[in-house]
Scaffold this motif. Structure first.
Motif, mmCIF file in Angstrom:
data_model
loop_
_atom_site.group_PDB
_atom_site.id
_atom_site.type_symbol
_atom_site.label_atom_id
_atom_site.label_comp_id
_atom_site.label_asym_id
_atom_site.label_seq_id
_atom_site.Cartn_x
_atom_site.Cartn_y
_atom_site.Cartn_z
ATOM 1 N N UNK A 27 51.969 24.768 104.169
ATOM 2 C CA UNK A 27 51.966 23.602 105.056
ATOM 3 C C UNK A 27 51.983 22.312 104.238
ATOM 4 N N UNK A 28 52.855 21.385 104.621
ATOM 5 C CA UNK A 28 52.974 20.114 103.907
ATOM 6 C C UNK A 28 51.979 19.070 104.391
ATOM 7 N N UNK A 29 51.761 19.028 105.699
ATOM 8 C CA UNK A 29 50.827 18.056 106.282
ATOM 9 C C UNK A 29 50.006 18.768 107.347
ATOM 10 N N UNK A 30 48.693 18.579 107.290
ATOM 11 C CA UNK A 30 47.815 19.156 108.303
ATOM 12 C C UNK A 30 46.960 18.055 108.920
ATOM 13 N N UNK A 31 47.003 17.968 110.247
ATOM 14 C CA UNK A 31 46.102 17.096 111.002
ATOM 15 C C UNK A 31 44.890 17.931 111.413
ATOM 16 N N UNK A 32 43.711 17.445 111.076
ATOM 17 C CA UNK A 32 42.474 18.198 111.280
ATOM 18 C C UNK A 32 41.597 17.465 112.279
ATOM 19 N N UNK A 33 40.926 18.238 113.141
ATOM 20 C CA UNK A 33 39.963 17.668 114.082
ATOM 21 C C UNK A 33 38.632 18.408 113.983
ATOM 22 N N UNK A 34 37.600 17.715 114.441
ATOM 23 C CA UNK A 34 36.228 18.226 114.493
ATOM 24 C C UNK A 34 35.758 18.664 113.101
ATOM 25 N N UNK A 35 35.834 17.724 112.163
ATOM 26 C CA UNK A 35 35.414 18.025 110.804
ATOM 27 C C UNK A 35 33.906 18.265 110.696
ATOM 28 N N UNK A 36 33.136 17.593 111.538
ATOM 29 C CA UNK A 36 31.672 17.710 111.528
ATOM 30 C C UNK A 36 31.093 17.431 110.139
ATOM 31 N N UNK A 37 31.631 16.440 109.471
ATOM 32 C CA UNK A 37 31.128 16.050 108.164
ATOM 33 C C UNK A 37 31.258 14.545 108.017
ATOM 34 N N UNK A 38 30.573 13.987 107.056
ATOM 35 C CA UNK A 38 30.790 12.591 106.730
ATOM 36 C C UNK A 38 32.064 12.466 105.908
ATOM 37 N N UNK A 39 32.564 11.244 105.799
ATOM 38 C CA UNK A 39 33.736 11.025 104.947
ATOM 39 C C UNK A 39 33.418 11.402 103.504
ATOM 40 N N UNK A 40 32.192 11.113 103.070
ATOM 41 C CA UNK A 40 31.776 11.438 101.707
ATOM 42 C C UNK A 40 31.645 12.948 101.499
ATOM 43 N N UNK A 41 31.315 13.666 102.565
ATOM 44 C CA UNK A 41 31.156 15.114 102.464
ATOM 45 C C UNK A 41 32.435 15.897 102.682
ATOM 46 N N UNK A 42 33.504 15.194 102.989
ATOM 47 C CA UNK A 42 34.780 15.873 103.214
ATOM 48 C C UNK A 42 35.268 16.482 101.887
ATOM 49 N N UNK A 43 35.824 17.704 101.898
ATOM 50 C CA UNK A 43 36.187 18.398 100.651
ATOM 51 C C UNK A 43 37.496 17.913 100.035
ATOM 52 N N UNK A 44 37.565 16.622 99.764
ATOM 53 C CA UNK A 44 38.797 16.045 99.218
ATOM 54 C C UNK A 44 39.124 16.615 97.835
ATOM 55 N N UNK A 45 38.104 16.887 97.030
ATOM 56 C CA UNK A 45 38.354 17.396 95.682
ATOM 57 C C UNK A 45 38.979 18.784 95.718
ATOM 58 N N UNK A 46 38.460 19.645 96.580
ATOM 59 C CA UNK A 46 39.023 20.997 96.689
ATOM 60 C C UNK A 46 40.456 20.951 97.200
ATOM 61 N N UNK A 64 35.088 13.703 114.095
ATOM 62 C CA UNK A 64 35.706 13.619 112.782
ATOM 63 C C UNK A 64 37.119 14.153 112.761
ATOM 64 N N UNK A 65 38.030 13.342 112.175
ATOM 65 C CA UNK A 65 39.442 13.719 112.076
ATOM 66 C C UNK A 65 39.937 13.408 110.665
ATOM 67 N N UNK A 66 41.063 14.038 110.316
ATOM 68 C CA UNK A 66 41.625 13.817 108.988
ATOM 69 C C UNK A 66 43.108 14.143 109.007
ATOM 70 N N UNK A 67 43.804 13.620 108.003
ATOM 71 C CA UNK A 67 45.173 14.015 107.694
ATOM 72 C C UNK A 67 45.187 14.382 106.219
ATOM 73 N N UNK A 68 45.681 15.567 105.906
ATOM 74 C CA UNK A 68 45.842 15.965 104.502
ATOM 75 C C UNK A 68 47.321 16.238 104.265
ATOM 76 N N UNK A 69 47.830 15.743 103.139
ATOM 77 C CA UNK A 69 49.274 15.782 102.905
ATOM 78 C C UNK A 69 49.589 16.009 101.439
ATOM 79 N N UNK A 70 50.639 16.785 101.190
ATOM 80 C CA UNK A 70 51.145 16.944 99.821
ATOM 81 C C UNK A 70 52.520 16.293 99.664
ATOM 82 N N UNK A 71 52.896 15.464 100.661
ATOM 83 C CA UNK A 71 54.197 14.778 100.606
ATOM 84 C C UNK A 71 54.018 13.269 100.697
#
Length: 259
Positions: A27-46, A64-71
Motif C-alpha cells: 500500500x502506498x497511502x493509508x488513511x487511518x482512523x481511531x488511533x487512540x493515541x497521542x500524536x507523540x505516541x503515534x508509531x512514526x518511527x516504526x 485520532x486520525x492519520x495519513x501515512x504515505x511512501x509517495x
C-alpha cells in the motif's frame, strides 16, 4: 498506485498487524482512523523504517486520525476547517494531505450515539463542515478523495438486517442526506468488492459472533471526485484482515488506481 482506509481501533494494539499488512500489500497511502493515541505516541518511527511518512491528528482519547504515505506527504491540514466543537473542543477527526498526485482526507465521522443525543446533532453539524471543506477540491482537476469511517451506512443494502436498525443512528434519513450532499458536491461512492459473500461490509461487531455470522455494515467509505474515480482499477474490502485474534472490528478498504 494503491491506497486504503482502515479504522484500526487503537494503533498501539494493532501495530504488528498494521506493519505486516502494509509490507505484504504494498500500500502506498493509508488513511487511518481511531488511533487512540497521542500524536507523540503515534508509531512514526516504526512506519518510517518501512518507508512511510506520517501526518497525525490525535490527542490520546478514542478518536485520532492519520495519513501515512511512501509517495510524499505535503500541504497537511490538521483538523476540519470551521469544524464544530463537542464539549468545548474540536475532536481530532480529520486530516488532509497531498500524497504524490492525490489530495486525500482521512476522516472519522462522529458516531452520533443515539437519535436525539447531543452527539447526534454534533454529527450532522460535522458533516456540514466537511461538505464546506471539500467543495473546492471536488471540482478540481487533481484526483481527490475523502476516505474513512463515516459511521453511516449509505443504503439498507449496507447493513445485514435493516429491520434491526430502525430508529437507530447510522441509517437515519438525516445521516444519509448528509452523504447525499457530499455526492452532490462532486463525489462518488467507490464501491468495493466484498471478496466473500454478496455485500462488501467493512465493520462487524465483536459481540455475538458478528464476524463469523457476517452480521456487518458498510460504513468505511471512499468518496472520490471525477478524476479520482476515472483512475480506479479495482477496489475491495480486505476481509482477511478482520480474521483472527487481535484484529480491529473494521477491515481495510483498498483502492487500486491507474496513476
Amino acid at each position: 498506485m494503491r491506497i486504503a482506509t482502515w479504522n484500526v481501533n487503537s494503533i498501539t494494539a494493532r501495530l504488528p498487524r498494521l506493519l505486516a499488512w502494509l509490507e505484504s500489500t504494498g500500500t502506498d497511502v493509508l488513511c487511518i482512523q481511531e488511533t487512540k493515541t497521542t500524536a507523540e505516541g503515534f508509531p512514526a518511527d516504526q512506519l518510517r523504517e518501512l518507508g512511510y511518512e506520517s501526518a497525525v491528528n490525535a490527542t490520546g482519547r478514542w478518536n485520532g486520525v492519520a495519513v501515512v504515505s511512501r509517495v510524499g506527504l505535503e500541504d497537511v491540514v490538521t483538523g476540519l476547517p470551521d469544524g464544530p466543537d463537542y464539549e468545548g473542543a474540536q475532536e481530532p477527526r480529520a486530516i488532509s494531505a497531498t500524497c504524490g498526485p492525490l489530495r486525500l482526507w482521512s476522516v472519522y465521522v462522529p458516531n452520533g450515539r443515539e437519535v436525539g443525543h447531543d452527539h447526534y446533532a454534533y454529527k450532522l453539524r460535522w458533516f456540514e463542515a466537511l461538505h464546506k471543506a471539500v467543495v473546492a477540491d471536488t471540482a478540481g482537476e487533481r484526483p481527490f478523495a475523502v476516505l474513512g469511517d463515516f459511521n453511516v451506512a449509505p443504503t439498507d443494502e449496507d447493513v445485514w438486517d435493516p429491520a434491526l436498525f430502525e430508529g437507530a443512528t447510522h441509517v437515519t434519513p438525516a445521516e444519509r442526506a448528509a452523504l447525499t450532499a457530499l455526492r452532490d458536491a462532486g463525489l462518488s461512492d467507490v464501491m468495493p468488492r466484498p471478496l466473500k459473500y454478496d455485500r462488501p461490509f467493512t465493520f462487524w461487531d465483536y459481540r455475538e459472533l458478528g464476524f463469523p455470522k457476517n452480521r456487518g455494515m458498510r460504513i468505511d467509505l471512499v468518496y472520490g471526485n471525477a478524476p479520482f474515480t476515472a483512475a480506479v482499477k479495482d477496489s475491495y474490502v480486505d476481509r482477511e484482515e478482520r480474521k483472527g485474534k487481535g484484529s480491529s472490528d473494521h477491515a481495510p478498504v483498498v483502492v487500486d488506481l491507474d496513476l
